[in-house]
Design a protein around this motif. Structure first.
Motif, PDB file in Angstrom:
ATOM      1  N   ALA B 128      -4.151  10.189 -17.108  1.00  0.00           N
ATOM      2  CA  ALA B 128      -4.077  11.966 -17.911  1.00  0.00           C
ATOM      3  C   ALA B 128      -2.448  12.244 -17.270  1.00  0.00           C
ATOM      4  O   ALA B 128      -1.766  13.002 -18.102  1.00  0.00           O
ATOM      5  N   GLY B 129      -1.854  12.194 -16.166  1.00  0.00           N
ATOM      6  CA  GLY B 129      -0.480  12.064 -16.073  1.00  0.00           C
ATOM      7  C   GLY B 129       0.796  12.053 -16.794  1.00  0.00           C
ATOM      8  O   GLY B 129       1.823  12.335 -16.919  1.00  0.00           O
ATOM      9  N   GLN B 131      -0.983  10.949 -20.019  1.00  0.00           N
ATOM     10  CA  GLN B 131      -1.239  11.022 -21.541  1.00  0.00           C
ATOM     11  C   GLN B 131      -1.635  12.508 -21.812  1.00  0.00           C
ATOM     12  O   GLN B 131      -2.827  13.078 -21.359  1.00  0.00           O
ATOM     13  N   ARG B 135      -4.862  15.108 -20.888  1.00  0.00           N
ATOM     14  CA  ARG B 135      -4.217  16.335 -20.329  1.00  0.00           C
ATOM     15  C   ARG B 135      -5.421  17.401 -19.755  1.00  0.00           C
ATOM     16  O   ARG B 135      -5.202  17.754 -18.773  1.00  0.00           O
TER      17      ARG B 135
END
Lengths: 212, 212
Positions: B128-129, B131, B135
């Motif tokens: 998620a950092g 994408q 996130r």
């Protein structure tokens, strides 16, 4: 003889800049690899993306690193060494002793684990959990960095690890710092973190004094 | 009237198994998604891989989850809820009070963060950092789980957070537990971890008593 000496001198001066250029290229590739990893993660950090960012040809990158795994493991190792140097330099400016020093050491260590290098390392670390080709290099590097961080923390804190509980308290502090790095990945966690660093430093300082 | 009642009854009994089947399919997809994430990471966890593992068609998966991001965020949320239920159940068997209880609570929390669910969550967290699509869901979920874990820790420890340092000590313990989860990702860290859990439980217990 004059001609021969001249030839040797020419050869040396020709080779030296070439080595410098090669070294500069290598450093540029490594720096670009770390930046890519921090920004795009492992899946988005292909050799092509790194080459574009570094402004070097694919051939130049392949001259230095045979595989993508080799490139990224080298990149983090390179930055980790730079990190150790930086930490040593910053440690010179810390208060000399007492609770203020303990706080300053913990704060410095935590700031390292919440910065861009740890962010890049985290991507590589997690990717190594499922990428076979990446695992041996990253596992060895992680173990090395863990030992180095521990050794520096003990040195900076003046911790006597022969006394009960001291070693585990220092280790737990570094694990907490890594956990705080994780907590800072998706959102700015600095306000919450400041309170934890203060309280944790007081507990750590108590253990160091009680043992001393 | 008998016929109508019969019809209604039939309709209900027909619908109930259909809902059960749909629910069972959903649960199977979610469990497969978490297992894939823990084993193959984000990049290796495509919807196709999850469908194969769950033994469902692509169409069935798409009926329940519109996107890959929706599927994986739901999978971790689902397991997180199961985790909270499990933690509550396990907490009933812990010692009732004193240092033994403090140790048992810390040990249980750490065991949760070194287990397969956190491993899966870690992959999603780090992905998620970088994408964008992942996130918002993961950030909200992480915040929710952080609050819930904190609330449970306070409850299980009987911690009085109105007293200075208590809240930060409990938070730091959870961050340390997450750091220990990270340290366990590439190698078995259990021996080192046991010493840290013992020592930090003693420190935490001291803070809880001093405040009480």
């Amino acid at each position: 003889m004059g001609a021969v000496t001249g030839h040797v001198t020419d050869h040396v001066t020709e080779r030296a800049p070439k080595q410098d250029r090669s070294r500069a290229t290598r450093q540029r590739i490594l720096a670009a690899a770390v930046a890519c990893l921090a920004e795009h993660g492992w899946s988005g950090s292909t050799v092509a993306v790194v080459c574009t960012r570094a402004g070097v040809s694919r051939g130049a990158a392949q001259h230095h690193f045979r595989t993508r795994e080799e490139l990224f493991t080298a990149a983090i190792a390179h930055m980790a060494e730079q990190w150790l140097t930086t930490v040593r330099e910053r440690a010179r400016a810390l208060p000399r002793e007492g609770p203020d020093r303990t706080y300053a050491v913990v704060d410095m260590l935590v700031s390292v684990y919440t910065g861009p290098l740890f962010r890049a390392a985290l991507h590589l670390w997690v990717a190594a959990g499922e990428q076979e080709a990446l695992r041996p290099g990253v596992t060895a590097l992680e173990a090395h960095m863990g030992r180095e961080a521990h050794r520096l923390a003990v040195e900076f804190l003046g911790a006597d690890e022969s006394r009960p509980g001291v070693r585990e308290t220092v280790q737990g502090t570094l694990d907490m710092a890594r956990g705080l790095g994780l907590a800072n990945l998706l959102s700015d966690d600095s306000a919450r973190r400041a309170g934890i660093v203060g309280q944790w430093s007081r507990l750590l300082d108590g253990v160091l004094r009680e043992a001393g």
